[in-house]
Design a protein around this motif. Structure first.
Motif, PDB file in Angstrom:
ATOM      1  N   UNK A 162       3.343  13.194   1.904  1.00 38.44           N
ATOM      2  CA  UNK A 162       2.576  14.612   1.964  1.00 38.44           C
ATOM      3  C   UNK A 162       3.011  15.526   0.843  1.00 38.44           C
ATOM      4  N   UNK A 163       2.221  15.435   0.069  1.00 38.51           N
ATOM      5  CA  UNK A 163       2.417  16.701  -0.937  1.00 38.51           C
ATOM      6  C   UNK A 163       1.860  17.959  -0.380  1.00 38.51           C
ATOM      7  N   UNK A 164       2.498  19.102  -0.593  1.00 37.46           N
ATOM      8  CA  UNK A 164       2.060  20.399  -0.121  1.00 37.46           C
ATOM      9  C   UNK A 164       2.827  21.380  -0.896  1.00 37.46           C
ATOM     10  N   UNK A 165       2.166  22.485  -0.966  1.00 35.63           N
ATOM     11  CA  UNK A 165       2.754  23.637  -1.501  1.00 35.63           C
ATOM     12  C   UNK A 165       3.696  24.281  -0.831  1.00 35.63           C
ATOM     13  N   UNK A 166       4.672  25.174  -1.107  1.00 36.39           N
ATOM     14  CA  UNK A 166       5.762  25.614  -0.291  1.00 36.39           C
ATOM     15  C   UNK A 166       5.235  26.170   0.795  1.00 36.39           C
ATOM     16  N   UNK A 216       1.063  -1.102   0.070  1.00 36.20           N
ATOM     17  CA  UNK A 216      -0.033   0.076   0.110  1.00 36.20           C
ATOM     18  C   UNK A 216       0.765   1.248  -0.026  1.00 36.20           C
ATOM     19  N   UNK A 217       0.637   2.254  -0.909  1.00 33.54           N
ATOM     20  CA  UNK A 217       1.208   3.466  -1.044  1.00 33.54           C
ATOM     21  C   UNK A 217       0.153   4.508  -0.588  1.00 33.54           C
ATOM     22  N   UNK A 218       0.398   5.274   0.316  1.00 35.95           N
ATOM     23  CA  UNK A 218      -0.636   6.316   0.864  1.00 35.95           C
ATOM     24  C   UNK A 218      -0.209   7.615   0.710  1.00 35.95           C
ATOM     25  N   UNK A 219      -1.149   8.347  -0.041  1.00 34.09           N
ATOM     26  CA  UNK A 219      -0.854   9.743  -0.301  1.00 34.09           C
ATOM     27  C   UNK A 219      -1.845  10.684   0.812  1.00 34.09           C
ATOM     28  N   UNK A 220      -1.171  11.539   1.390  1.00 37.48           N
ATOM     29  CA  UNK A 220      -2.127  12.332   2.054  1.00 37.48           C
ATOM     30  C   UNK A 220      -2.521  13.745   1.221  1.00 37.48           C
ATOM     31  N   UNK A 221      -3.484  13.489   0.414  1.00 33.58           N
ATOM     32  CA  UNK A 221      -4.030  14.554  -0.266  1.00 33.58           C
ATOM     33  C   UNK A 221      -4.362  15.650   0.282  1.00 33.58           C
ATOM     34  N   UNK A 222      -3.958  16.955   0.103  1.00 31.84           N
ATOM     35  CA  UNK A 222      -4.081  18.182   0.642  1.00 31.84           C
ATOM     36  C   UNK A 222      -5.501  18.555   0.576  1.00 31.84           C
ATOM     37  N   UNK A 223      -6.300  18.713   1.576  1.00 29.88           N
ATOM     38  CA  UNK A 223      -7.616  19.031   1.360  1.00 29.88           C
ATOM     39  C   UNK A 223      -7.802  20.462   0.969  1.00 29.88           C
ATOM     40  N   UNK A 224      -8.401  20.745  -0.286  1.00 33.81           N
ATOM     41  CA  UNK A 224      -8.370  22.052  -0.828  1.00 33.81           C
ATOM     42  C   UNK A 224      -9.445  22.957   0.034  1.00 33.81           C
ATOM     43  N   UNK A 225      -9.050  24.137   0.251  1.00 36.55           N
ATOM     44  CA  UNK A 225      -9.982  25.077   0.982  1.00 36.55           C
ATOM     45  C   UNK A 225     -11.221  25.100   0.006  1.00 36.55           C
TER      46      UNK A 225
END
Length: 822
Positions: free
Chosen positions: A504-508, A42-51
């Motif tokens: 964790x994908x994220x904008x800077x 399993x590869x889990x991606x913590x999708x950023x919840x968009x506002x």
């Protein structure tokens, strides 16, 4: 079920006609649904919840498209992908947008009515965001409304409250009455990382004070004369010889005649103003720190509305700006102002509404973070960052953290603080974790006080949590709620790993908030890092280099660009335009160029789809031209993989585009057309079939390797030619295709030769199919002689230069020439 059957029958690729039908087919087939029983790792991606406070701009569309590329590549690499879609529906941005939309102030309407306004806005914007996700081809486990998670859902808020209760009982959370950043527009405490700074200038006044013991004048420089009645201490630098004699004496303030102690303190800057500094309650964060350090009793003269309190009766009720002007004018009129001048200054402003921040003291809940900084520094060094230089963004933030995190907010739309206060002793009473509580409107689930045993009643807390208290649990919710349904078995399995979530994908810009707080929570709750790696992206900026921003109104609507150029073009543009971590300066003309390439790719596939698919290699005899292009394909597949592995999608985007357009289409396809059609019956059947085999081999592998970036056109091609979806295929191994890497040496000379002959014919105004009587070419190309002769209509290829009669000498590169005779 959809009756859509993908075919390559259209003259050109039409994303408006075909993309949504393909997306519907993906949904029907559930090819991206999470299946924990697949047997795959399993590869889990913590999708950023968009506002969900406002529709996306191009920055959001491109950012989330690249997160989808992570999921698609890892799926092809053999993983079971846990990749939820979600919406962040808590916090200040939602409330600010609702106030704008409905033209009201939150505090002027009943709380329940305001919450309903927020929900109405959230539902509208949420639908718009999900529509964009679909037309961009996102491969989340589901984009159905009930299967995406929302941070304002009961089960999500239950998780937030449960962690608060747990940490409160462990002593990790406490309440304290201390000065904090406060936004008078939003009427709430805000954390340090919710502050931006606006450059500008302010007036610096040199004001005459009086030393009580000596009667002498003492000149103090300040930009905030309205805070003179709130001075707690006047300081000078211990190294400043000018003022050593003043230590322990008293100064009398002008107008207000308060007596204030004078002392030495290292914070005073000798070179600033006169070198004497007044410390007030509160002008800036340094005032707050000095008040805490010296244990001074603050005199708060600004209320939560940004007005002067009755502690300064003659100015009570005035806004800070008004009081500042009146006090400054009076100081000047009475001769207290010795000098004044404009000076540059960075003003702290609320990151949400851009109002100037004040520093007010009030009781708030705090989550401990300072004592965890050493361990977080360890995590920062151990965790992998893509790109590596983004690690420093978090490290720099960790180096600035000096106080615990204020987690309570005086707002409405958020997860409520689950506390009831005893009417008899004011003790905070907390319920058991596991349920969702709303103390502002519901009675507590207990009858007597947990401290004094009184049953005289309770007062529910009216506050909510900082939205990051919710968002910092997204990685836990992700592995606990696949398809937004609780799965304790899966959670118990995945939580055994050395980290909670894979990436964790994220904008800077939210490294100092979302990434920081999530890592803190993982440490506090499970004693492990929240992530194995962090993927940090840059911004999409406008032509002036300014970040596209919903709040600033600088938006380019992605739906407009998608309608004009297609979802794949937007995705490809975002991948190709800048290396990972760098900002993308949006350029519509370049986006248009990407759209043309995608149509070219479709047309290549359409062309070769006319040839039979050869599966039995015993029927073919690969020619040197075939082995050359297969060697080039092996190279580009491996090069693309090197980029996919580090989630830098510019590498595959640029290498695959260059190979497809500049090598495969322009040279190999033209090189083997004669053999593929077997013009003049000059080829054996095995040679002709080798051309068919190679054309399909290259197209098939290219389509697979391109699929994470441009999922629509690749699936249309793959289904149309190979009768199955490309998105369940494994990523190809280049070394399995061909191992004759020596053919790569041919490439530069071959491409130069072809270009030189085309240019020569064009210069003579001759059709490209004009026969060439004789050509002498470099020896390295002799193995391709037969296909080259067919491609350029060459009647005789001369292998020895001295056998070549006179002709035109053409330079094909810096060291080699050819001789042509027409």
């Amino acid at each position: 079920m959809s009756d859509f059957v993908p075919k390559l029958t259209e003259k050109t690729y039409d994303p408006q006609k075909q993309d949504l039908m393909l997306f519907k087919k993906w949904q029907e087939e559930k090819i991206f649904a999470f299946n924990k029983s697949s047997g795959k790792p399993i590869f889990s991606i913590d999708t950023p919840p968009p506002y969900a406070n406002a529709p996306w701009h191009m920055g959001g569309a491109i950012h989330y498209s690249q997160i989808d590329m992570i999921a698609r590549y890892k799926r092809m690499a053999g993983y079971e992908i846990l990749f939820p879609m979600c919406l962040d529906r808590n916090g200040l941005p939602i409330e600010v947008q609702a106030e704008k939309k409905f033209k009201i102030s939150m505090h002027d309407v009943p709380r329940e009515d305001f919450l309903n306004m927020c929900r109405q806005l959230l539902d509208e914007v949420g639908d718009q965001i999900l529509d964009i996700c679909k037309i961009l081809g996102f491969s989340n486990n589901s984009l159905e409304w009930d299967e995406i998670y929302k941070t304002d859902e009961e089960q999500y808020r239950t998780l937030t409250q449960s962690t608060f209760i747990k940490l409160f009982k462990e002593g990790q959370i406490y309440e304290d009455d201390r000065p904090n950043n406060y936004c008078t527009r939003c009427k709430t405490t805000i954390a340090d990382n919710e502050i931006d700074y606006k450059s500008g200038s302010h007036t610096l006044y040199d004001i005459r004070f009086k030393v009580k013991e000596t009667g002498e004048d003492l000149i103090i420089s300040t930009s905030r004369p309205e805070l003179i009645p709130a001075i707690g201490v006047v300081i000078f630098n211990p190294k400043d010889e000018r003022y050593q004699y003043l230590g322990g004496k008293t100064v009398i303030t002008p107008l207000f005649e308060d007596e204030v102690p004078i002392m030495a303190h290292h914070y005073a800057q000798m070179e600033y103003g006169t070198g004497i500094m007044m410390v007030c309650a509160y002008g800036d964060s340094s005032d707050v720190q000095i008040f805490r350090e010296l244990k001074l009793n603050p005199k708060t003269i600004i209320d939560t509305s940004g007005k002067i309190t009755d502690k300064v009766p003659e100015y009570a009720g005035l806004k800070v700006k008004e009081a500042k002007k009146e006090i400054a004018d009076k100081l000047e009129a009475e001769g207290y102002v010795v000098d004044k001048a404009d000076a540059p200054h960075n003003f702290p402003i609320c990151s949400r509404c851009k109002t100037l921040v004040e520093f007010l003291a009030m009781p708030e809940y705090y989550l401990k973070q300072v004592e965890y900084l050493p361990k977080l520094h360890e995590y920062a060094q151990e965790m992998e960052f893509f790109p590596p230089f983004m690690r420093q963004v978090w490290v720099d933030w960790l180096n600035t953290v000096s106080i615990d995190w204020p987690i309570s907010r005086r707002r409405y739309y958020g997860t409520e603080v689950p506390v009831w206060y005893c009417k008899s002793c004011n003790h905070p009473n907390l319920p058991e974790p596991g349920n969702y509580y709303q103390p502002w409107k519901n009675d507590p689930p207990f009858e007597s006080c947990q401290k004094c045993d009184s049953s005289d009643g309770f007062i529910g807390d009216l506050r909510t949590f900082d939205t990051w208290m919710d968002s910092s649990l997204s990685e836990i919710y992700t592995i606990m709620h696949p398809h937004n349904k609780k799965d304790e078995t899966l959670f118990n399995e995945l939580i055994q790993r050395p980290y909670i979530c894979d990436v964790r994908p994220s904008a800077k810009d939210i490294v100092r908030t979302w990434l920081h707080y999530t890592m803190l929570r993982g440490l506090q709750l499970y004693n492990k890092p929240a992530f194995n790696c962090a993927w940090i992206s840059g911004f999409v900026v406008d032509s002036k280099g300014e970040k596209l921003s919903k709040s600033a109104g600088s938006t380019i609507k992605p739906e407009n660009m998608i309608e004009k150029y297609g979802g794949d073009a937007v995705r490809f543009y975002g991948a190709a335009e800048a290396s990972h971590g760098s900002d993308i300066r949006f350029n519509q003309q370049r986006l248009q160029g990407i759209s043309k390439f995608i149509n070219k790719f479709y047309n290549i596939a359409k062309f070769l789809s006319r040839f039979p698919i050869i599966t039995n290699k015993s029927e073919i005899s690969l020619q040197p031209a075939d082995e050359w292009i297969l060697s080039e394909l092996a190279r580009v597949v491996e090069e693309a993989k090197s980029g996919y592995e580090i989630f830098d999608f510019q590498i595959p985007a640029k290498s695959l585009r260059n190979f497809t357009w500049e090598t495969f289409a322009s040279h190999y396809v033209e090189l083997v057309k004669g053999r593929a059609y077997n013009r003049n019956n000059s080829y054996e059947e095995r040679e002709q079939k080798a051309a068919w085999y190679t054309l399909h081999k290259v197209m098939k592998e290219l389509t697979i390797v391109f699929a994470p970036i441009i999922p629509f056109v690749t699936d249309l091609i793959y289904r149309g030619i190979y009768d199955k979806t490309v998105h369940l295929e494994k990523y190809p191994e280049g070394k399995e295709i061909i191992d004759k890497q020596q053919y790569l040496e041919i490439t530069p000379t071959l491409l130069d030769l072809n270009s030189a002959i085309w240019k020569y014919k064009k210069s003579k105004q001759l059709p490209l199919n004009t026969p060439i009587e004789q050509v002498y070419m470099p020896e390295i190309l002799f193995p391709l002689a037969k296909d080259l002769a067919s491609m350029h209509a060459i009647e005789t290829l001369v292998k020895e230069k001295d056998e070549m009669p006179e002709g035109d000498i053409i330079s094909i590169n810096e060291t080699e020439n050819i001789v042509i005779r027409i």
